[in-house]
Write a protein that holds these residues in place. Structure first.
Motif, short mmCIF file in Angstrom:
data_model
loop_
_atom_site.label_atom_id
_atom_site.label_comp_id
_atom_site.label_asym_id
_atom_site.label_seq_id
_atom_site.Cartn_x
_atom_site.Cartn_y
_atom_site.Cartn_z
N LEU A 245 76.22 40.62 16.21
CA LEU A 245 75.73 39.35 15.69
C LEU A 245 75.86 38.24 16.74
CD1 LEU A 245 74.83 37.96 12.96
CD2 LEU A 245 77.21 37.30 12.72
N PRO A 246 74.81 37.42 17.00
CA PRO A 246 73.49 37.46 16.39
C PRO A 246 72.47 38.25 17.19
CG PRO A 246 73.67 35.49 17.69
CD PRO A 246 74.96 36.26 17.89
N ALA A 247 72.97 39.04 18.16
CA ALA A 247 72.08 39.69 19.12
C ALA A 247 71.67 41.10 18.71
CB ALA A 247 72.75 39.72 20.50
N TYR A 248 71.40 41.30 17.43
CA TYR A 248 70.90 42.59 16.98
C TYR A 248 69.56 42.89 17.63
CZ TYR A 248 74.36 42.27 13.20
OH TYR A 248 75.52 42.16 12.48
N LYS A 249 69.33 44.15 17.96
CA LYS A 249 68.08 44.52 18.62
C LYS A 249 67.61 45.89 18.13
CE LYS A 249 71.05 44.94 22.72
NZ LYS A 249 72.03 43.89 22.37
N ALA A 250 66.30 46.10 18.20
CA ALA A 250 65.71 47.36 17.76
C ALA A 250 65.71 48.37 18.89
CB ALA A 250 64.29 47.13 17.28
N VAL A 251 66.00 49.62 18.56
CA VAL A 251 65.93 50.70 19.53
C VAL A 251 64.77 51.60 19.09
CG1 VAL A 251 67.18 52.57 20.64
CG2 VAL A 251 68.43 50.56 19.82
N LEU A 252 63.62 51.38 19.70
CA LEU A 252 62.41 52.07 19.28
C LEU A 252 61.81 52.88 20.42
CD1 LEU A 252 60.69 49.35 17.06
CD2 LEU A 252 61.74 51.47 16.30
N PRO A 253 60.98 53.87 20.11
CA PRO A 253 60.34 54.67 21.16
C PRO A 253 59.39 53.84 22.01
CG PRO A 253 59.98 55.62 18.97
CD PRO A 253 60.65 54.33 18.77
N ASP A 254 58.87 54.48 23.07
CA ASP A 254 58.02 53.77 24.03
C ASP A 254 56.64 53.42 23.49
OD1 ASP A 254 59.99 53.79 25.91
OD2 ASP A 254 59.30 55.61 26.92
N ASN A 255 56.33 53.85 22.27
CA ASN A 255 55.02 53.47 21.72
C ASN A 255 55.07 52.09 21.05
OD1 ASN A 255 56.60 54.63 19.61
ND2 ASN A 255 54.77 54.83 18.35
N PHE A 256 56.17 51.36 21.26
CA PHE A 256 56.27 49.97 20.82
C PHE A 256 56.62 49.10 22.02
CE2 PHE A 256 56.82 52.05 16.77
CZ PHE A 256 56.21 51.18 15.87
N LYS A 257 55.88 48.04 22.22
CA LYS A 257 56.19 47.08 23.27
C LYS A 257 56.01 45.67 22.73
CE LYS A 257 57.25 49.80 26.68
NZ LYS A 257 56.28 50.18 27.70
N CYS A 258 56.91 44.80 23.14
CA CYS A 258 56.85 43.40 22.76
C CYS A 258 56.70 42.56 24.02
CB CYS A 258 58.12 43.00 22.00
SG CYS A 258 58.18 41.28 21.50
N TYR A 259 55.68 41.74 24.08
CA TYR A 259 55.43 40.91 25.25
C TYR A 259 55.32 39.44 24.84
CZ TYR A 259 54.08 45.29 27.56
OH TYR A 259 54.07 46.57 28.07
N THR A 260 55.77 38.58 25.73
CA THR A 260 55.49 37.15 25.60
C THR A 260 54.41 36.83 26.61
OG1 THR A 260 57.69 36.53 24.77
CG2 THR A 260 56.43 34.83 25.92
N LEU A 261 53.22 36.53 26.11
CA LEU A 261 52.06 36.25 26.95
C LEU A 261 51.99 34.75 27.20
CD1 LEU A 261 49.40 38.57 25.26
CD2 LEU A 261 51.20 39.15 26.91
N CYS A 262 51.88 34.37 28.47
CA CYS A 262 51.97 32.97 28.88
C CYS A 262 50.69 32.54 29.58
CB CYS A 262 53.16 32.76 29.82
SG CYS A 262 54.72 33.43 29.21
N PHE A 263 50.40 31.23 29.53
CA PHE A 263 49.12 30.73 30.03
C PHE A 263 49.30 29.39 30.74
CE2 PHE A 263 48.78 33.22 26.20
CZ PHE A 263 47.94 34.25 26.62
N PRO A 264 48.42 29.09 31.70
CA PRO A 264 48.57 27.86 32.47
C PRO A 264 48.13 26.62 31.70
CG PRO A 264 46.60 29.04 33.17
CD PRO A 264 47.31 29.93 32.18
N ASP A 265 47.29 26.79 30.68
CA ASP A 265 46.79 25.65 29.92
C ASP A 265 46.30 26.16 28.56
OD1 ASP A 265 44.23 26.87 30.46
OD2 ASP A 265 44.16 25.75 32.36
N TRP A 266 45.93 25.21 27.68
CA TRP A 266 45.49 25.59 26.34
C TRP A 266 44.16 26.31 26.35
CZ3 TRP A 266 48.51 26.25 22.46
CH2 TRP A 266 49.68 25.51 22.34
N GLU A 267 43.36 26.07 27.37
CA GLU A 267 42.10 26.79 27.49
C GLU A 267 42.35 28.28 27.68
OE1 GLU A 267 38.02 26.94 30.23
OE2 GLU A 267 39.62 25.53 30.71
N GLY A 268 43.31 28.61 28.54
CA GLY A 268 43.67 30.02 28.73
C GLY A 268 44.27 30.62 27.48
N TRP A 269 45.13 29.85 26.81
CA TRP A 269 45.75 30.30 25.55
C TRP A 269 44.66 30.64 24.53
CZ3 TRP A 269 46.36 30.04 20.41
CH2 TRP A 269 47.62 30.31 19.84
N THR A 270 43.70 29.74 24.38
CA THR A 270 42.63 29.92 23.40
C THR A 270 41.74 31.11 23.76
OG1 THR A 270 42.65 27.53 23.05
CG2 THR A 270 40.75 28.75 22.22
#
Length: 556
Positions: A245-270
């Motif tokens: 606690l509070p750092a619980y984490k999931a241990v899942l196979p390689d067919n799951f990936k979580c990414y944080t996708l980042c952008f230079p501006d709102w145009e790229g985000w959109t």
């Protein structure tokens, strides 16, 4: 007005002595501050009324008999499951509160990919049971401790997985409903005695009387059982987790990936969001960790993924160059989860994400790829089991702005909205200074291009009078801004026409004064007719929006 002894005895005879109480201590615990009503009135001056009794029914029959007693003696009633928001609470002094916690049964129908559930079957338990047979459900943003029946049958219910599974209302199949007059109906295939697997089909349906876009929020009787549609889960039969606690984490196979996708501006985000809308790539899409604010999220993630760190480490982390670099990297971002149904499917989705980033000039944040952080984010998003973190900064929060129009309408306004919030953060002391932009919400519903959420998290101290009142003034200002830009009601005010500032129900005259000014007042006039047909004694509260038909202006 206390309940007469014969009324109390009649109710006790239905549910049993242990399942009803008029004790002042018990009844006081069923009152709510109106800060959690999407109206934000604050805890000092405005609490929901005190119920005359609290009743815990254990079956549909008991609910039906309680409702019949309420009709006989014209007693208002409201049913609640987890009582997260004031929609579940009564709005009248002469009313009883139904607590549905005794009704929590779950049945998984794996053949028809649905779960038949009662009101207190919370999302965490439904999900755990569904995963045993390779299925999953949409958990709304409110989190895994919420009632699946409540969000599916009675309120909005969109969340991170809605882009793959649809919002909760889209997953409602058959239902069992105790109508406000005490009659019981079953909709869909259940009404035909053919099982629970199907709703009414295309076209007008009885289900739409209660569900609609947002639902009736408990104002039209009591839903006692539903079938909710389930969706494929290509993971293990249980969700393995690790950590402290509070750092619980999931241990899942390689067919799951979580990414944080980042952008230079709102145009790229959109651009990225729009491409995602058009392609079946994501299992989950959400802008989650910006809830901590643009300036704080990198440091907060470091604290929450390390059990050795505490909130007192925040100032030091904010000065750390490495944390600053990652925080700047994910200034404009959203989180995604991809899930491969097969190995080739996973390979395709990985390539699709890379191509989307190429076309939108985006990148994956490196800190969020670190194994401990990745696995923590994966569990957070799939399970939505860390919702207590909503309150961690100041002890209270509420969403505001709530811009939910088309992406191309709202994203050009994001910096202007953030600047308004930042002005209040800097010039006042009511709300936490987190960097202006604290927008959190889903990328879209199923099919893409729909609701995005856009809920700004505003953190305040609910037990400081000046903080609470200052937050209300800030929300007044954001409503002014929303109106000026033609964006409708501020998220913090979505229910201001449903419950008065003193936490009581509106009268019909008050509702008439609101809805007569609508561009399409016939919608509320139609709902008045529905209410008169099924709720002639008006016992469910004023969250069902109505307009007396003869008040509709000529020519409308």
């Amino acid at each position: 007005m206390a309940l007469a002894r014969e009324i109390y005895q009649a109710l006790e005879d239905i549910v049993g002595k242990k399942n009803i109480s008029e004790d002042i201590g018990v009844c006081e615990s069923y009152r709510s501050i109106a800060a959690q009503t999407s109206a934000h009135y604050g805890p000092f001056d405005h609490w929901t009324p005190l119920p005359q009794a609290v009743i815990l029914p254990g079956s549909t029959e008991e609910v039906q008999n309680v409702v019949r007693i309420c009709n006989k003696y014209k007693i208002q009633f409201k049913a609640g499951s987890t009582f997260y928001a004031t929609m579940a609470y009564i709005g009248s002094d002469y009313a009883v509160q139904l607590d549905m916690r005794r009704m929590a049964k779950i049945e998984i129908d794996s053949k028809n990919q649905c779960a038949i559930i009662e009101p207190y079957a919370i999302a965490a338990v439904v999900q755990a049971e569904a995963m045993k047979v390779g299925l999953n459900l949409n958990i709304p943003g409110v989190g895994c401790s919420s009632s699946t029946l409540a969000s599916t049958s009675g309120w909005a219910g969109f969340g991170p997985t809605s882009i793959f599974m649809g919002a909760s209302g889209e997953n409602l199949l058959s239902a069992e409903w105790v109508l406000p007059d005490g009659e019981v109906i079953k909709t869909g295939s259940a009404g035909a005695g053919a099982g629970w697997f199907c709703g009414e089909g295309p076209g007008p349906s009885f289900r739409s009387v209660f569900r609609g876009v947002t639902g009736v929020a408990g104002s039209m009787g009591v839903c006692t059982k539903i079938a909710v549609r389930l969706h494929p889960w290509p993971g293990p039969t249980f969700l393995p987790s690790d950590g402290v606690l509070p750092a619980y984490k999931a241990v899942l196979p390689d067919n799951f990936k979580c990414y944080t996708l980042c952008f230079p501006d709102w145009e790229g985000w959109t651009t990225a969001a729009a491409i995602i809308h058009e392609n079946d790539v994501l299992y989950l899409g959400h802008r989650q960790y910006n809830m901590f604010g643009r300036n704080l999220k990198g440091a907060m993630i470091r604290i929450l993924t390390d059990p050795e760190k505490q909130l007192c480490d925040l100032p030091e982390l904010l000065e750390d160059p490495e944390t600053q670099k990652h925080n700047e990297s994910m200034k404009l971002e959203f989180q995604v989860v991809i899930a491969g149904m097969t190995k080739k499917d996973m390979e395709y989705k990985e390539k699709a994400i890379d191509e989307i980033l190429k076309q939108s000039r985006g990148w994956k944040n490196e800190m969020m790829l670190e194994k401990d952080v990745h696995d923590w984010a994966l569990l957070y998003l799939l399970r939505l089991g860390h919702k207590n973190l909503n309150y961690v900064l100041c002890g209270a929060y509420e969403g505001n702005f709530g811009m939910s129009s088309n992406l191309y309408v709202t994203t050009p306004l994001m910096e202007e909205a953030s600047a308004l919030k930042r002005k209040w953060e800097v010039e006042a002391t009511a709300i936490a200074a987190t960097g202006g932009d604290s927008e959190m919400g889903s990328i879209s519903g199923i099919g893409g291009g729909g609701v995005t959420g856009w809920e700004y998290f505003t953190n305040f101290d609910a037990y400081d009078r000046e903080s609470t009142r200052g937050t209300k003034e800030f929300f007044d200002d954001t409503q002014r801004w929303m109106t000026e830009h033609g964006l409708g009601g501020d998220f913090s005010r979505w229910n201001t026409e449903c419950r008065r500032e003193d936490s009581y129900n509106y009268t019909q005259e008050e509702h008439d004064s609101f809805y007569v000014k609508m561009a399409q007042p016939h919608v509320m006039a139609y709902q008045w007719k529905v209410r008169e047909a099924f709720n002639p004694n008006h016992l469910g509260g004023s969250y069902y929006r109505t307009l007396t038909p003869d008040k509709v202006p000529e020519g409308k």
